[in-house]
Design a protein around this motif. Structure first.
Motif: not given
Length: 392
Positions: A2-6, A21-22, A26-29, A44-51
């Motif tokens: 999952t995105p959070l595990k990554f 947390g952020d 955002m995911y809930g909204t 997934w996009r947000d997590v990949i941009l953080l990498f």
């Protein structure tokens, strides 16, 4: 994944809690406004941009540990677990070790039994000839056959490549070999000329034209195998052989997985000289072994020679039986014990395994709290599996 595990895998620890947390907020909204599929893709996009380099944890901050460190940790935890649960530990240890030890010892014995007489190079064509002796009370199997049988089969049966007559000293007891004031009590054979051609006993020195002795006997009598060639020995036995006999060859000691145990081999003709009954068709003096030619049907050949002795001497009521030489040892009931003890070994292993699984299952409930605490502190599934395997 999952995105959070990554994210948890690569993100620095000091940023992880706030960023996660952020992202969850955002995911809930997005989940309410755009649906689950769209919200997940955006996550997934947000997590990949953080990498990126500034966000990726350093080696010192990584949750990965060296294999040796993980192993040391698992062993330490395992020993602590054993100290806390000593009764279960000792029961498991005792049952597993005793079960494995018993099974391994039995299987070693089985392997040894199955290897008996299997070392001969032409073992697939090597057959022993025994006889069913017919008498008033019925029929019984005997190992010994008439001494002339080997030569007769070789001369009259085209299926036979070589044939050997041999007679052990065992039925008259061991004899004493003497030379140069030294005496050794030992077993031996009278054997015909093809003995070392049919059987894979290594004649490494000299030749088989006269008396042949083993490496051990040569060393005991003469100090070395080389020194024994051309020397003479006397033989003190109930056969009353007329010596002395010249040593013409030395063979390697008989392997431990051979049914034949001997240290000296005399020419079979020596037996015929001292016993006038030995060469008669109605006297069973010889263990007869034949080497069949390539491609011979052993079953058909066995049927062919069944009445061979009766054709030579109608008075002798013996039916010949052909048996593969390597199978003779187990044919006297030995295979029954091999199978029985193999089952005992498997049953012992099964009982030990079931006992171990039952005790491990009973202990599993006591580990639930430990597992929960470790998962809370971020211990990976791999490390938990490694710990349980280390304990096992």
């Amino acid at each position: 994944m999952t995105p959070l595990k990554f994210l948890r895998w690569f993100c620095r620890r000091e940023y992880l809690v706030d960023i996660e947390g952020d992202l969850l907020e955002m995911y809930g909204t997005r989940l309410k406004e755009k649906g689950k599929r769209r919200a997940t893709l955006l996550l997934w996009r947000d997590v990949i941009l953080l990498f990126r380099p500034g966000m990726i944890r350093t080696l010192a901050d990584s949750t990965f540990h060296s294999p040796s460190g993980v192993i040391r940790h698992n062993i330490l935890i395992s020993f602590r677990t054993f100290r806390r649960n000593k009764p279960a530990f000792f029961i498991n240890l005792g049952s597993l070790t005793s079960g494995l030890a018993c099974a391994l010892l039995i299987l070693l014995w089985v392997a040894d039994e199955l290897s008996i007489d299997k070392f001969h190079e032409n073992g697939d064509r090597l057959y022993s000839i025994r006889a069913n002796f017919i008498h008033a009370d019925g029929m019984r199997m005997i190992e010994y056959t008439p001494a002339p049988l080997a030569d007769a089969l070789l001369a009259e049966m085209p299926e036979v490549e070589r044939a050997v007559s041999m007679s052990p000293f065992t039925f008259t007891g061991p004899g004493i070999v003497s030379a140069e004031s030294k005496q050794v009590r030992t077993e031996g054979y009278f054997a015909s000329k093809d003995f070392f051609s049919v059987f894979s006993y290594n004649l490494f020195l000299g030749d088989k034209s006269g008396t042949v002795i083993s490496r051990t006997l040569a060393t005991k009598l003469f100090g070395s195998p080389e020194a024994s060639i051309g020397k003479f020995v006397d033989w003190n036995n109930t056969f009353r052989l007329q010596g002395p006999f010249m040593i013409t060859g030395v063979f390697e000691d008989v392997p431990g997985n051979s049914t034949s145990k001997f240290d000296i081999v005399f020419d079979f003709n020596e037996l015929l000289k001292v016993d006038r009954y030995a060469n008669e068709w109605n006297a069973s003096y010889s263990l007869t072994t034949v080497l069949l030619r390539e491609g011979v049907d052993a079953a058909a050949f066995g049927k062919k020679i069944e009445k061979f002795i009766e054709l030579k001497d109608p008075v002798v009521k013996q039916q010949l039986v052909l048996t593969r030489y390597s199978d003779v040892y187990l044919s006297y009931g030995g295979m029954y014990y091999v199978r029985l003890l193999s089952l005992v070994a498997l049953f012992t292993l099964a009982i030990a395994g079931i006992n171990f699984v039952n005790l491990s299952t009973a202990q599993a409930s006591l580990k639930m709290k430990e597992v929960g605490v470790k998962k809370t502190f971020g211990v990976s599934r791999f490390m938990l599996i490694g710990q349980f395997l280390s304990e096992s």
